[in-house]
Design a protein around this motif. Structure first.
Motif, short mmCIF file in Angstrom:
data_model
loop_
_atom_site.label_atom_id
_atom_site.label_comp_id
_atom_site.label_asym_id
_atom_site.label_seq_id
_atom_site.Cartn_x
_atom_site.Cartn_y
_atom_site.Cartn_z
N ALA A 29 15.90 -4.55 12.59
CA ALA A 29 16.31 -4.30 11.33
C ALA A 29 14.91 -4.00 10.88
O ALA A 29 13.80 -4.44 11.04
CB ALA A 29 16.77 -5.41 10.20
N GLU A 30 14.78 -3.00 10.02
CA GLU A 30 13.64 -2.45 8.92
C GLU A 30 13.56 -3.56 7.92
O GLU A 30 14.34 -3.98 7.33
CB GLU A 30 14.13 -1.04 8.63
N PHE A 31 12.25 -3.57 7.30
CA PHE A 31 11.94 -4.54 6.50
C PHE A 31 12.70 -4.68 5.34
O PHE A 31 13.27 -5.77 4.95
CB PHE A 31 10.40 -4.34 6.26
N VAL A 49 0.65 -7.57 7.18
CA VAL A 49 0.79 -6.07 7.22
C VAL A 49 0.03 -5.79 6.03
O VAL A 49 -0.86 -4.85 6.09
CB VAL A 49 2.29 -5.31 7.17
N HIS A 50 0.50 -6.17 4.86
CA HIS A 50 -0.18 -5.65 3.55
C HIS A 50 -1.27 -6.54 3.19
O HIS A 50 -1.99 -6.05 2.13
CB HIS A 50 0.81 -5.57 2.59
N GLY A 51 -1.86 -7.42 3.82
CA GLY A 51 -2.87 -8.57 3.10
C GLY A 51 -2.40 -9.33 2.19
O GLY A 51 -1.21 -9.02 1.56
N HIS A 106 5.55 5.04 5.06
CA HIS A 106 7.03 5.02 4.82
C HIS A 106 7.56 5.62 3.36
O HIS A 106 8.02 6.51 3.29
CB HIS A 106 7.41 3.77 4.87
N ASP A 107 6.94 4.95 2.41
CA ASP A 107 7.51 4.82 1.11
C ASP A 107 7.32 6.29 0.29
O ASP A 107 8.23 7.00 -0.45
CB ASP A 107 7.15 3.72 0.03
N PRO A 108 6.16 7.17 0.61
CA PRO A 108 5.75 8.26 -0.10
C PRO A 108 6.87 9.50 0.37
O PRO A 108 6.75 10.47 -0.31
CB PRO A 108 4.58 8.79 0.26
N GLN A 120 0.72 -1.32 0.07
CA GLN A 120 -0.01 -0.03 -0.03
C GLN A 120 0.82 1.31 -0.06
O GLN A 120 0.32 2.22 -0.66
CB GLN A 120 -1.06 0.13 1.07
N ASP A 121 1.88 1.19 0.90
CA ASP A 121 2.63 2.59 1.08
C ASP A 121 3.66 2.83 -0.43
O ASP A 121 3.55 3.95 -0.79
CB ASP A 121 3.36 2.93 2.17
N ASP A 122 3.92 1.73 -1.16
CA ASP A 122 4.56 1.93 -2.29
C ASP A 122 3.61 2.65 -3.49
O ASP A 122 3.95 3.20 -4.23
CB ASP A 122 5.08 0.70 -2.67
N GLY A 157 8.96 -8.47 -2.42
CA GLY A 157 9.38 -8.02 -0.98
C GLY A 157 7.92 -8.17 -0.06
O GLY A 157 7.83 -9.18 0.13
N ASN A 158 7.18 -7.02 -0.24
CA ASN A 158 6.08 -7.12 0.70
C ASN A 158 5.00 -8.41 0.27
O ASN A 158 4.39 -8.81 0.97
CB ASN A 158 5.23 -5.99 0.32
N VAL A 159 5.10 -8.44 -1.22
CA VAL A 159 4.31 -9.85 -1.66
C VAL A 159 5.33 -10.29 -2.70
O VAL A 159 6.22 -9.65 -3.05
CB VAL A 159 2.82 -9.40 -1.97
N GLY A 217 13.89 -1.63 14.80
CA GLY A 217 13.49 -2.20 13.60
C GLY A 217 11.88 -2.35 13.73
O GLY A 217 11.27 -2.14 14.61
N ASN A 218 11.37 -2.80 12.50
CA ASN A 218 9.97 -3.26 12.29
C ASN A 218 9.69 -4.60 12.00
O ASN A 218 8.53 -5.06 12.14
CB ASN A 218 9.23 -2.27 11.70
N HIS A 219 10.56 -5.27 11.54
CA HIS A 219 10.47 -6.75 11.21
C HIS A 219 11.29 -7.85 11.78
O HIS A 219 11.23 -9.00 11.71
CB HIS A 219 10.52 -6.97 9.56
C1 BDR Z 1 9.06 -0.63 4.54
O1 BDR Z 1 8.90 -2.22 4.13
C2 BDR Z 1 7.59 -2.19 3.51
O2 BDR Z 1 6.52 -3.13 4.35
C3 BDR Z 1 6.91 -0.93 3.28
O3 BDR Z 1 6.64 -1.01 2.04
C4 BDR Z 1 8.26 -0.17 3.15
O4 BDR Z 1 8.75 0.06 2.04
C5 BDR Z 1 8.79 -0.26 5.79
O5 BDR Z 1 9.81 -0.94 6.59
#
Ligand code: BDR
Ligand code: CA
Length: 314
Positions: free
Chosen positions: A166-168, A82-84, A242-244, A13-15, A39-41, A160-162
């Motif tokens: 670390a960030e995803f 996270v993204h469905g 995030h991405d925007p 979604q954020d991409d 990545g996300n999917v 981190g978030n994942h």
């Molecule tokens: C990043 O990971 C993805 O889930 C989002 O699209 C974003 O790019 C945030 O950690």
């Protein structure tokens, strides 16, 4: 003058919102192409989702290229939690009108950069950095034609978030991230420290929905869905967007504060893979290789998002 960009993404979604923002900014940004990565999917969904965003934005002049279906070394991690299932829940999935280009994304990036005559291209990666690293390794000469790399990834204060550290995007392909941070081209890094300040609160989502266009309503729907996971996880009154931030930085860099420093990516430890060691205080003696973005004007960011989404007609 318009700035030429290639958006390398994994919608998500954020991409998807980053794409809609960039597509709306057609007098400021020339999107040379959109490349997608797993990545996300998985890859089949990220390329389809990117093509759907071209449809929603009415941009039948933008081509989409599929790239790498897995990271360089590690096994793919996805984030359906996270993204469905589709990556862009809750949007209705339909067959995109634009066909996928047959050229591989890595070759498209290399060819575009080697053949660009009228000025350099800015790379805007918003997913794992696999395609960008592959392009750099395949043809290092492309870097002469890269103006800068404005990427979403990493974390310092926000950890981190994942994984705990670390960030995803960094976690999915730390080896690719290492190649990119070491490539010598100017990098603007938008990590969780800044994206966690830019919250999609209910009132901000309502402002976007009220614009009434298909693109604005799709954005509001996606943000509402995307928020549910993070609001619960972090106890915030809106989900981080995030991405925007990457596209917003290109359109209005004064919304952000950054500091030049060294960013190194952990590739060997299983426990902390993808951790970004951000040398914010210049302790390591390692050379500066990035602008680390650490602060955002969140209200200004949402004003900008609304201002650009308003360009889509109802
Ligand atoms: C990043 O990971 C993805 O889930 C989002 O699209 C974003 O790019 C945030 O950690
Ligand atoms: Ca992403």
């Amino acid at each position: 003058m318009t700035r030429k960009i290639i958006i390398d993404c994994d919608p998500g979604q954020d991409d998807a919102v980053a794409l809609l923002l960039a597509f709306a900014a057609n007098s400021e940004l020339e999107v040379v192409g959109v490349t997608t990565v797993a990545g996300n999917v998985p890859l089949e969904l990220t390329e389809r989702n990117a093509r759907l965003m071209c449809d929603i934005a009415g941009r039948d002049d933008v081509d989409v290229y599929a790239g790498c279906s897995r990271p360089l070394v590690r096994s793919l991690i996805t984030a359906e939690k996270v993204h469905g299932r589709t990556g862009i829940d809750p949007l209705q999935i339909r067959q995109p009108s634009r066909p996928l280009k047959s050229q591989h994304a890595v070759d498209f990036i290399v060819d575009s950069l080697l053949s660009t005559e009228d000025g350099p291209i800015t790379l805007v990666p918003t997913g794992p950095l696999t395609n960008i690293a592959m392009a750099i390794v395949k043809e290092p000469a492309i870097l002469d034609a890269v103006d800068k790399i404005v990427l979403m990834g990493g974390a310092m204060r926000e950890a981190g978030n994942h994984s705990p550290s670390a960030e995803f995007n960094m976690l999915v392909d730390p080896h690719a991230a290492h190649v990119v941070f070491e490539c010598g081209t100017p990098i603007i890094a938008m990590g969780l420290d800044v994206t966690h300040q830019v919250l999609s609160t209910p009132d901000r989502i309502e402002r976007i929905r009220a614009l009434g266009s298909e693109a604005a309503v799709a954005t509001a729907d996606m943000l509402e869905f995307y928020n549910r996971h993070d609001m619960e996880k972090y106890g915030m009154h809106g989900g981080p967007l995030h991405d925007p931030c990457t596209v917003a930085w290109l359109l209005k860099p004064e919304l952000f504060k950054s500091k030049r420093c060294n960013v190194a990516v952990e590739t060997t430890s299983e426990l902390t893979a993808g951790h970004t060691a951000v040398d914010f205080w210049g302790i390591s003696g390692r050379p500066e290789n990035a602008e680390w973005v650490y602060e955002a004007d969140a209200a200004g960011f949402y004003d900008l998002l609304v201002e650009y989404l308003e360009r889509y007609s109802r």
